[in-house]
Design an enzyme around this catalytic site. Structure first.
Site: not given
Ligand code: NAD
Length: 330
Positions: A233, A257, A262, A294
């Site tokens: 994000r 990305d 954005e 994105h």
């Molecule tokens: P997830 O919930 O499986 O994993 C997130 C991880 O981050 C967890 O292990 C959590 O403990 C950890 N976390 C939370 N706060 C933290 C912090 N302050 N410091 C370090 N680690 C922390 O989520 P995911 O499915 O792996 O997705 C991760 C992120 O990817 C989403 O939240 C979203 O923002 C982003 N995303 C981007 C796209 C894209 O198209 N670019 C698509 C999907 C998701």
């Protein structure tokens, strides 16, 4: 159950229409415009709205939706940082998301950005089209035997760690809970990860606590010549500090990305416009920065999973059932 979809494109309609026959009792109307307090009124008479990454699902929007009888917000994405969960809970509006629809889609995009920025593919593509076959400015580094730092080891971070291991990299990780499969990564403090990693990739959600996690202080702690990738994000990175770091030659390459400004750009064709914001333009002016739109999630597999799980979430709401895909204020 009547659902109003906001911010839709032709591919959304294609994938959701393809699934609808499996979900009797659910009706969908599609809007091109995004959800904001002004456009919330169109949801009058609907049971639920379906929103996306740039939708404004803040307190005002939720209060209006509630007054129009909407009782569920279906996010067709994993992230929910744009939803005011406390207000939703107070109003009794259920918020559901699609976690882990295709972690590999995003992780592969993150590695693509790292590789493309490292090997200057964006420059070499243009050069070769102009019959310029010289190699000046195109030198990269090997990833083999280098150290990757993965911040956030949930579904996408774990997939990214696996890809990095496939490249023969050591993988350091930082997470607030150590949830990666045993043996895949070595958990370290954030400071140690920043100091030792040749490639740093963000995979944690944006929360109140980690807003601007990457800023002047954390950038200073990184190795000189680091490759930095953000597919998570935009708000995780303080853009002006990133720009300052790039200007100070801290980074070998940067792949984004997602980025702070954005929202107005995401999935819009603005090629005829003069963009109002200079920070994005500033980032694009650097030869070692690649920005994509994105699009980490944008694969056939991911869109199939997103449409199926969103409709499963809708069915759970319709039948008053619990689902682990519901997100609640903590
Ligand atoms: P997830 O919930 O499986 O994993 C997130 C991880 O981050 C967890 O292990 C959590 O403990 C950890 N976390 C939370 N706060 C933290 C912090 N302050 N410091 C370090 N680690 C922390 O989520 P995911 O499915 O792996 O997705 C991760 C992120 O990817 C989403 O939240 C979203 O923002 C982003 N995303 C981007 C796209 C894209 O198209 N670019 C698509 C999907 C998701």
């Amino acid at each position: 159950m009547k659902i109003l979809f906001y911010d839709t494109k032709s591919y959304d309609r294609e994938f959701f229409c393809g699934q609808l026959a499996n979900f009797p009792g659910i009706e969908i109307d599609y809007l091109k415009g995004d959800l904001t307090p002004r456009s919330a009124v169109i949801a009058k008479g609907y049971d639920a709205v379906c929103a996306f990454v740039s939708s404004d699902v803040g307190a005002r929007t939720l209060e209006l939706l509630d007054s129009y009888g909407v009782h569920a917000v279906l996010m067709r994405c994993a992230g929910f940082n744009n939803v005011d969960l406390k207000t939703a809970a107070r109003l009794g509006i259920r918020v559901l998301r699609v976690p882990g629809y295709s972690p590999e889609a995003v992780a592969e995009h993150a590695m693509m950005l790292a590789l493309a920025a490292n090997r200057h593919v964006h420059k070499s593509y243009i050069k070769v089209r102009e019959n310029d076959f010289s190699l000046g400015g195109l030198m990269g580094i090997n990833f083999y035997k280098k150290t990757a730092g993965v911040i956030g080891t949930g579904k996408i971070g774990t997939a990214m760690a696996q890809i990095c291991r496939g490249f023969g990299m050591e993988v350091l990780a930082y997470d607030i809970c150590q949830n990666s499969p045993p043996g895949l990564v070595k958990y370290v403090t954030l400071d140690e990860l920043l100091a030792k990693s040749d490639l740093i990739s963000l995979h944690c959600p944006l929360t109140e606590e980690n807003y601007h996690l990457i800023s002047h202080d954390t950038i200073q702690k990184m190795k000189d010549g680091v490759i930095f990738v953000n597919t998570s994000r935009g708000g995780l990175v303080k853009t002006e500090d990133l720009v300052e770091g790039i200007r100070a030659k801290k980074f070998f390459a940067v792949g984004l990305d997602v980025y702070e400004e954005e929202t107005a750009n995401v999935f819009e064709d603005r090629s005829d416009e003069i963009l109002e914001n200079s920070t994005t333009a500033r980032l694009l002016s650097f030869p070692n920065v690649i920005i994509t739109s994105h699009q980490g999630f944008f694969t056939k597999e991911a869109l199939t999973a997103i449409s199926r799980v969103t409709l499963e979430n809708a069915r759970a709401c319709m039948e008053g059932k619990e689902t682990p895909n519901e997100v609640k204020a903590v």
